[in-house]
Design an enzyme around this catalytic site. Structure first.
Site, PDB file in Angstrom:
ATOM      1  N   ASN A 179     -33.879  37.974 -14.545  1.00 38.97           N
ATOM      2  CA  ASN A 179     -33.660  36.504 -14.672  1.00 38.97           C
ATOM      3  C   ASN A 179     -34.061  36.051 -15.990  1.00 38.97           C
ATOM      4  OD1 ASN A 179     -33.676  33.671 -14.160  1.00 38.97           O
ATOM      5  ND2 ASN A 179     -36.168  33.922 -13.151  1.00 38.97           N
ATOM      6  N   GLY A 180     -33.228  35.213 -16.533  1.00 43.59           N
ATOM      7  CA  GLY A 180     -33.436  34.812 -17.852  1.00 43.59           C
ATOM      8  C   GLY A 180     -32.266  34.952 -18.796  1.00 43.59           C
ATOM      9  N   LYS A 188     -30.688  25.507  -7.996  1.00 44.61           N
ATOM     10  CA  LYS A 188     -32.109  24.745  -7.834  1.00 44.61           C
ATOM     11  C   LYS A 188     -33.039  24.607  -9.044  1.00 44.61           C
ATOM     12  CE  LYS A 188     -34.479  21.875  -5.017  1.00 44.61           C
ATOM     13  NZ  LYS A 188     -33.991  20.569  -5.117  1.00 44.61           N
ATOM     14  N   LYS A 191     -26.245  11.917  -7.543  1.00 43.69           N
ATOM     15  CA  LYS A 191     -26.447  12.646  -6.388  1.00 43.69           C
ATOM     16  C   LYS A 191     -24.625  12.805  -5.917  1.00 43.69           C
ATOM     17  CE  LYS A 191     -29.118  13.798  -5.990  1.00 43.69           C
ATOM     18  NZ  LYS A 191     -30.394  14.087  -6.684  1.00 43.69           N
ATOM     19  N   CYS A 216     -30.953  32.454 -11.369  1.00 41.86           N
ATOM     20  CA  CYS A 216     -31.036  33.638 -10.711  1.00 41.86           C
ATOM     21  C   CYS A 216     -32.325  33.951 -10.017  1.00 41.86           C
ATOM     22  CB  CYS A 216     -30.832  34.985 -11.813  1.00 41.86           C
ATOM     23  SG  CYS A 216     -29.356  34.887 -12.864  1.00 41.86           S
ATOM     24  N   GLU A 263     -22.691  15.610  -7.829  1.00 43.11           N
ATOM     25  CA  GLU A 263     -23.183  16.779  -7.812  1.00 43.11           C
ATOM     26  C   GLU A 263     -22.763  17.339  -6.659  1.00 43.11           C
ATOM     27  OE1 GLU A 263     -27.308  18.103  -8.031  1.00 43.11           O
ATOM     28  OE2 GLU A 263     -27.788  15.989  -7.506  1.00 43.11           O
ATOM     29  N   ARG A 272     -31.458  29.447  -6.243  1.00 44.72           N
ATOM     30  CA  ARG A 272     -31.536  29.616  -7.780  1.00 44.72           C
ATOM     31  C   ARG A 272     -30.119  30.323  -8.235  1.00 44.72           C
ATOM     32  NH1 ARG A 272     -36.970  30.161  -9.425  1.00 44.72           N
ATOM     33  NH2 ARG A 272     -36.186  31.379 -11.012  1.00 44.72           N
ATOM     34  N   TRP A 308     -26.772  33.388 -11.171  1.00 47.78           N
ATOM     35  CA  TRP A 308     -26.156  32.279 -11.753  1.00 47.78           C
ATOM     36  C   TRP A 308     -25.500  32.658 -12.871  1.00 47.78           C
ATOM     37  CZ3 TRP A 308     -26.694  28.828 -15.712  1.00 47.78           C
ATOM     38  CH2 TRP A 308     -25.979  27.675 -15.612  1.00 47.78           C
ATOM     39  N   GLU A 310     -29.375   7.740 -10.686  1.00 50.72           N
ATOM     40  CA  GLU A 310     -29.708   8.686  -9.747  1.00 50.72           C
ATOM     41  C   GLU A 310     -28.595   8.883  -8.497  1.00 50.72           C
ATOM     42  OE1 GLU A 310     -31.450  11.370  -9.459  1.00 50.72           O
ATOM     43  OE2 GLU A 310     -31.614  11.715  -7.487  1.00 50.72           O
ATOM     44  N   HIS A 367     -18.741  -4.697 -21.929  1.00 54.99           N
ATOM     45  CA  HIS A 367     -19.033  -4.130 -23.329  1.00 54.99           C
ATOM     46  C   HIS A 367     -17.898  -2.854 -23.319  1.00 54.99           C
ATOM     47  CE1 HIS A 367     -21.786  -6.998 -24.734  1.00 54.99           C
ATOM     48  NE2 HIS A 367     -22.328  -6.493 -23.755  1.00 54.99           N
TER      49      HIS A 367
END
Ligand code: F6R
Length: 607
Positions: free
Chosen positions: A99-100, A602, A486, A2, A489, A27, A73, A482, A505
Site C-alpha cells: 500500500n503506497g 475511503k 456529496k 489500497c 461523488e 480503501r 486502488w 459539502e 459574476h
C-alpha cells in the site's frame, strides 16, 4: 490507498484473508488477490474487480496457514489481473503486497532490468519482490534482503512479504503508510487498519515508520531500519464491532446518516457534560501557549475541509484570531507563513490522509502547535500531532463521509469554546447559549430525520438531471460546498456550489429552463439577500429546492424542507442532513453503488 491483510497462524489463512479484505474494501476495490505459503511453493490468486470475484477463482485449493492479501486502488497501471497484487519476483521465491507509492520505481526497474529481471505488470510495486530477490541472491537472508530492498525505496509503503524458503514467517514494514499487527495466543494478523481485524483481536502493535516485524505464529520480533531488535508495547483497543455492520439498513451510508443523532451525542458526551463543562483527555494546551497564538490554520481535505470552513467564523468570533482554512494538498506546497505563534488544526476522519499528515509535519517543523481532530483512535495522524482529539462518531464505512462531518463541526465548536473560556475574554452569555444549543443538537437531528420520504420524493424528480447548483451565503455557502460534493461523488451528477452573491459574476449564464438550484437559507441576517438571489434564478427558469429554518412568506419555490433553528455556528449540522439524504436517494434512484462510488476510496493515503 489500497488495503493489506496478513495472517500467520494455525487455521486456513484464505477465509480470514478474504474476510479482512472485505472489511478493507473501502480503501480501494479495483482488484484483489491472495498469496499463501503452500508446502512446495507460494500460491498466488488474483483478479480484477471486487474482492468477491476471488470466490470465482480456485481459492479452495489454498491450504496454507500463512498468507498475505490486497485490495487495490489503482495508481500505477490500470485495474487488471496482471496489475493486481500480490506480485511475485521472477523466481517466484517472494510475494509482496504493497500500500503506497514507490516514487523511484522507474529508476529501480531499469537497474533490475540491467540485471536481467523482467516485469509482467505496469505497477510500481513489482520492483519490490524483484529487488528483495536481488539482495537474497547475495546474502541468502530473508530479513536482510527485505531490509536492503527497503533502503532503496523512495515514497510511501506498507508491505508484507512471503518467502517460499521460510515456512514460518512473514515480514512486514511500513514507511508513511499505516500498518497494525493484531495478536491472539495462536494467531497473528496484519492489517492497514484496526477495525478490519477487530473480530479477531483487541490487542495490537502499531508499527512506526521504518520498523520491521518478523511474524511467526509463536513470536513477533521487531527491528529498526538497521535491524537492531526493538521492543514494542502491545495496545488494547475496544471498538464496538456491531457498529461496523449494516444493522438492517440497505447501505452503510444510509445507516451512517441515520446514526447522526447518536454519533453527535457521542461526540458531545465525550467532551461536553450536561452541565456545560468541557473536558478533553490528555489535552494539556497551556494558557501561555494559547496567549501566544496569533494565527490559526485549519487544514484538511474534502469533507473534512468543509467542516473546517464551517467553523472558521466560530474561532474568529470567539478568539479574535484570524483563521485560514486550507486544502492540505495546497497548503503543504505553498510555503505558508508558519512560526511558533501559529496553531494548526488538522481534521481527518480516517487520520490516514497522506496530504493532511504531510501538511501537519510541515507546520510542526516550522514550530507551530498542532492538533489532530480524527475519528480513528491510534491512526497515523495521532502519532504526529502534538495533541489529538477524537470525534467518537464510530466507524464510518461508506466512502461518502456523513456522520464524521457533523461530529467534526461539533468538536471544532467545542474546541473554540474551550479556548475562549481558557482565554477568558469571550462573552460568557454567548458561550453558554452556544453550549446549550450544542446539547440540544441530537434531538434536533432526530427531528430532521423524521420524514426522509419527503426528500426521497424530491430526489426522484431530479435524478435524471445533468447539472444541479447549490447556493448559500455565509455559513450556508460552506454547506452548499459539502452538499455539492456529496451529490457528485455518489450520484455522478455534475454539480457546482456557489456563494449566492457570486452567481451573477458568471455562473448565472448556466441557469436556464429546468435547471435545479438548491438553496440553503439559515442565516437571518442574510435572508433577504439570499431570497433575491433565488428570485434571480427563478426568473431564468430554474426549479428551486430550499432548505431553511426561517419562516418564508409567499414563497414560490418548488420544494421547501424546514429544519429546526439553532445557533448560527451550528446550522450546518442540521442543514446538511436533508442534503445527504438528497444525494443518497438520487444515487439509489440511479441504481448506483452508494457505499463504493467509482474511482474513490475511503482513505486517501497517496498524494
Ligand atoms: C467525501 C469524503 C472525502 C474525505 C477526504 C478526507 O465524502 O469522504 O472528501 O473527506 O478524503 O478524508 P479524511 O477525513 O479521512 O482525511
Amino acid at each position: 490507498m489500497c488495503g493489506i491483510i496478513g495472517y500467520v497462524g494455525k487455521k486456513n489463512a484464505t477465509p480470514i484473508l478474504i474476510n479482512g479484505l472485505l472489511n478493507l474494501e473501502y480503501r480501494g476495490y479495483d482488484s484483489a488477490g491472495i498469496s499463501t505459503l503452500e508446502s512446495t511453493c507460494i500460491s498466488n490468486i488474483k483478479t480484477k474487480g471486487r474482492v468477491k470475484n476471488l470466490y470465482d477463482k480456485d481459492i479452495d485449493s489454498l491450504e496454507g496457514t500463512i498468507g498475505i492479501a490486497h485490495t487495490r486502488w489503482a495508481t500505477h497501471g490500470k485495474p487488471s489481473d496482471e496489475n493486481s497484487h500480490p506480485h511475485l519476483d521472477n523466481s517466484k521465491t517472494f510475494s509482496v503486497v504493497h500500500n503506497g507509492i514507490i516514487e523511484n520505481y522507474k529508476e529501480l526497474k531499469s537497474f533490475l532490468e540491467q540485471n536481467n529481471y523482467y516485469f509482467l505488470s505496469q505497477t510500481d510495486t513489482e520492483v519490490i519482490p524483484n529487488l528483495i530477490h536481488y539482495y537474497y541472491t547475495k546474502n541468502n537472508n530473508f530479513l536482510k534482503s527485505v531490509n536492503e530492498a527497503c533502503k532503496c525505496l523512495k515514497g510511501s509503503y506498507a508491505i508484507e512479504v512471503l518467502c517460499k524458503n521460510d515456512k514460518d514467517n512473514i515480514i512486514v514494514v511500513r514507511h508513511d503508510s499505516p500498518l497494525v499487527i493484531g495478536v491472539n495466543e495462536d494467531d497473528k494478523y496484519v492489517s492497514s487498519d484496526i477495525p478490519a481485524i477487530l473480530s479477531y483481536s483487541n490487542n495490537f502493535y502499531l508499527l512506526d515508520n521504518d520498523e520491521f516485524a518478523m511474524i511467526s505464529n509463536s513470536e513477533i520480533n521487531f527491528y529498526d531500519i538497521n535491524l537492531n531488535k526493538i521492543e514494542k508495547k502491545l495496545k488494547h483497543f475496544d471498538y464496538d464491532i456491531t457498529s461496523s455492520q449494516k444493522n438492517g439498513y440497505e447501505d452503510f451510508m444510509l445507516k451512517e446518516i441515520f446514526e447522526q443523532p447518536n454519533s453527535v451525542r457521542e461526540t458531545i458526551g465525550s467532551h461536553l457534560s450536561p452541565d456545560s463543562l468541557i473536558s478533553f483527555n490528555d489535552f494539556d494546551f497551556k494558557l501561555e501557549d494559547l496567549k501566544n497564538i496569533n494565527q490559526i490554520y485549519i487544514v484538511a481535505c474534502g469533507t473534512a475541509m468543509h467542516a473546517g470552513l464551517s467553523c472558521k467564523n466560530t474561532f474568529e468570533k470567539l478568539l479574535h484570531i484570524p483563521v485560514t482554512v486550507e486544502i492540505a494538498s495546497e497548503f503543504r506546497y505553498r510555503n505558508p507563513i508558519i512560526d511558533n505563534k501559529t496553531l494548526a488544526i488538522y481534521v481527518s476522519q480516517s487520520g490516514e490522509t497522506a496530504d493532511t499528515i504531510a501538511a501537519l509535519k510541515l507546520a510542526k517543523t516550522n514550530g507551530a502547535k498542532t492538533i489532530a481532530i480524527t475519528n480513528v483512535i491510534g491512526s497515523s495522524i495521532t502519532r504526529e500531532a502534538d495533541f489529538s482529539l477524537y470525534t467518537h462518531a464510530g466507524p464510518e464505512i461508506a466512502v461518502a463521509s456523513t456522520k464524521a462531518y457533523t461530529s467534526q463541526i461539533v468538536l471544532l465548536n467545542i474546541l473554540a469554546i474551550y479556548f475562549a473560556e481558557t482565554l477568558d475574554f469571550a462573552d460568557k452569555n454567548f458561550l453558554n447559549s452556544l453550549k446549550n444549543e450544542i446539547l440540544l443538537l441530537p434531538n434536533k437531528i432526530e427531528y430532521v430525520l423524521k420524514n426522509p420520504d419527503n426528500i426521497k420524493n424530491i430526489a426522484k424528480t431530479v435524478a435524471s438531471k445533468k447539472d444541479i447548483f447549490f447556493l448559500g451565503r455565509g455559513i450556508d455557502y460552506t454547506v452548499a460546498l459539502e452538499a455539492s460534493l456529496k451529490l457528485k461523488e455518489i450520484s455522478y451528477i455534475h454539480s457546482e456550489a456557489y456563494a449566492s452573491g457570486e452567481l451573477k459574476h458568471g455562473p448565472i449564464a448556466l441557469i436556464e429552463n429546468g435547471v435545479t438550484v438548491v438553496s440553503i437559507l439559515t442565516d437571518l441576517e442574510l435572508l433577504e439577500k439570499s431570497i433575491s438571489n433565488i428570485e434571480e434564478v427563478i426568473a431564468r427558469g430554474a426549479s428551486t429546492f430550499v432548505i431553511t429554518n426561517q419562516e418564508l412568506v409567499n414563497s414560490n419555490y418548488n420544494y421547501v424542507i424546514n429544519i429546526p433553528k439553532t445557533n448560527k455556528f451550528l446550522s450546518p449540522i442540521l442543514s446538511i442532513i436533508p442534503l445527504q439524504l438528497f444525494a443518497y436517494y438520487i444515487a439509489k434512484e440511479k441504481n448506483l453503488d452508494v457505499d463504493k462510488p467509482r474511482n474513490l476510496a475511503k482513505s486517501v493515503t497517496v498524494e
